[in-house]
Design an enzyme around this catalytic site. Structure first.
Site, mmCIF file in Angstrom:
data_model
loop_
_atom_site.group_PDB
_atom_site.id
_atom_site.type_symbol
_atom_site.label_atom_id
_atom_site.label_comp_id
_atom_site.label_asym_id
_atom_site.label_seq_id
_atom_site.Cartn_x
_atom_site.Cartn_y
_atom_site.Cartn_z
ATOM 1 N N HIS A 19 11.906 20.408 -22.822
ATOM 2 C CA HIS A 19 11.406 19.301 -23.983
ATOM 3 C C HIS A 19 12.283 19.845 -25.029
ATOM 4 C CE1 HIS A 19 9.419 16.491 -23.839
ATOM 5 N NE2 HIS A 19 8.605 16.948 -24.817
ATOM 6 N N SER A 50 12.668 10.399 -29.734
ATOM 7 C CA SER A 50 12.574 11.601 -28.888
ATOM 8 C C SER A 50 10.935 12.429 -28.183
ATOM 9 C CB SER A 50 12.960 13.141 -29.515
ATOM 10 O OG SER A 50 12.469 14.652 -29.269
ATOM 11 N N SER A 51 10.721 12.523 -27.033
ATOM 12 C CA SER A 51 9.511 12.554 -26.292
ATOM 13 C C SER A 51 8.188 11.150 -26.226
ATOM 14 C CB SER A 51 8.992 13.916 -26.936
ATOM 15 O OG SER A 51 7.364 14.106 -26.109
ATOM 16 N N SER A 52 7.501 11.552 -27.206
ATOM 17 C CA SER A 52 6.507 10.433 -27.985
ATOM 18 C C SER A 52 7.054 8.799 -28.263
ATOM 19 C CB SER A 52 5.534 11.060 -28.803
ATOM 20 O OG SER A 52 4.635 9.032 -29.144
#
Length: 420
Positions: free
Chosen positions: A287, A149-151
């Protein structure tokens, strides 16, 4: 007498082992375990692993990576991969990033070392974790997958570009294309060319060339890619989903026109490009991915869940009754989860939405993460199984800013529950 019996038991076990028969051992509750000394670790990362009690001789391996400011144990608690591992018998590796990048600790997707196969930094550390699990637990080298997720979604793109011979597929949530960040100064926060404004725009061939250059001379099969992004994501712009699609379709030599589109769930718009790339646009989501049910969709794409979860609670097989006791700026909420189906539910995660302004401060009979917004409650060891017609009671204490409404939108293992 005790010593004699102990010695005799040891001899019997040894004989059975030599004969290829492994004697039954008492069942134990699987738990998240930290592993140290797992091999080459230039990223100085921490490693946690979840090994389910029941698994095949050569289990699949899933590397599940957190977002900036998170940790491996946090992603374990806040996602559905571990509960699905209990159901389907795969091993989950939870790396913890150690590189500070303004948002807390993030996976290195910006340095020169992280963009070259064998160059060092976090990608090499993650491959060491996979190697350790393969050697220690007999993991299947032909079923190794990456997600995050994300990074962690950004690192998923990295791992598939750098190590196509290690990973067979990936599922990137809210990520960016491989080689999007120019250097550490280009990484958020700040004026990043990659994520600033509408996001970086390159041609499909330019994106594809970056992947091909990461492992020069590689001619073997490429891992397939599943991509997820919320249409209301402003931290990592939604436009970068299209850039990811362009990168991976070019790597596979596919057209930019999807071969099929559909809506697997309300608000999930999926575009498929042959069977190698698929992209999910999640309507109205910020996000905040993955949300309930998305981990299972990733596992189906990987092939760990064949054609769907073989043991899911079907629609209408769960019910949740929420009771709230509020005062001034605090409240307690009790949730009664009932299995209204005909099969036992073994291992569960209950996702629900807190009213605005509420923050969980403590809880009982489950692990809760995060503390606001869309929350996931994971079973405790003593209440992991819900027999047909039976209930488990969980609850939490929270503070509020005036809205003491009960939580809403309950889903159990990805399936909507009735309320009452």
């Amino acid at each position: 007498m005790t010593t004699r019996r102990t010695t005799l038991s040891a001899i019997i076990i040894a004989v059975l082992t030599l004969a290829g028969v492994v004697p039954a051992t008492p069942a134990s509750a699987a738990s998240l375990v930290e592993v140290t000394g797992f091999g080459d670790n230039p990223g100085r990362m921490r490693m946690h692993v979840y090994v389910p009690d029941t698994r095949p001789a050569k289990p699949a391996i899933v590397v599940a990576m957190h977002g900036c400011g998170g940790s491996g144990p946090g992603f374990y608690s806040g996602s559905e991969f571990a509960s699905l591992a209990d159901r389907h018998g795969f091993i989950v590796i939870y790396p913890s990033a150690q590189q500070e990048a303004g948002f807390g600790k993030c996976f290195d997707t910006w340095s020169d070392a992280a963009k070259r196969r064998g160059g060092g930094s976090d990608p090499v550390s993650i491959v060491s974790m996979v190697t350790h699990v393969r050697q220690r637990h007999g993991g299947d080298p032909d079923r190794v997958f990456a997600t995050g997720s994300s990074s962690g979604g950004m690192m998923t793109n990295e791992m598939l570009a750098l190590y196509p011979d290690v990973f067979k597929a990936g599922a990137a949530f809210m990520g960016v294309p491989f080689h999007c960040f120019a250097n550490a100064a280009d990484y958020p926060p700040g004026s990043s060319r990659c994520t600033g404004g509408g996001g970086l725009n390159r041609t499909p061939q330019e994106w594809g060339n970056l992947v091909r250059q990461a492992y020069p001379g590689y001619t073997g099969p490429r891992p397939k890619m599943q991509l997820w992004h919320g249409t209301a994501d402003t931290l990592v712009p939604y436009s970068l989903l299209q850039e990811e699609v362009e990168q991976w379709t070019d790597v596979f030599g596919l057209s930019q026109t999807p071969t099929s589109t559909d809506t697997p769930r309300t608000g999930w718009n999926r575009s498929r490009y042959s069977n190698q790339v698929e992209a999910y646009s999640i309507q109205g989501a910020g996000h905040s991915l993955p949300s309930s049910g998305m981990a299972a969709a990733a596992l189906e794409f990987f092939g760990i869940i064949g054609g769907g979860d073989p043991n899911p609670p079907t629609p209408g097989t769960c019910a949740v009754k929420a009771t709230v006791n509020a005062w001034n700026n605090g409240l307690t909420a009790n949730l009664a989860i009932t299995n209204t189906g005909t099969a036992a539910i073994n291992g569960w995660s209950l996702a629900f939405t807190l009213a605005g302004g509420q923050t969980i401060t403590s809880g009982w009979n489950a692990a809760y993460s995060p503390s606001t917004g869309q929350v996931t409650a994971r079973n405790a060891g003593h209440n992991a199984t819900i027999p047909p017609g039976r209930s488990v009671d969980i609850g939490f204490q929270a503070v509020h800013t005036g809205n003491a409404a009960a939580p809403s939108s309950f889903t159990l293992n990805g399936t909507a529950c009735s309320t009452g």
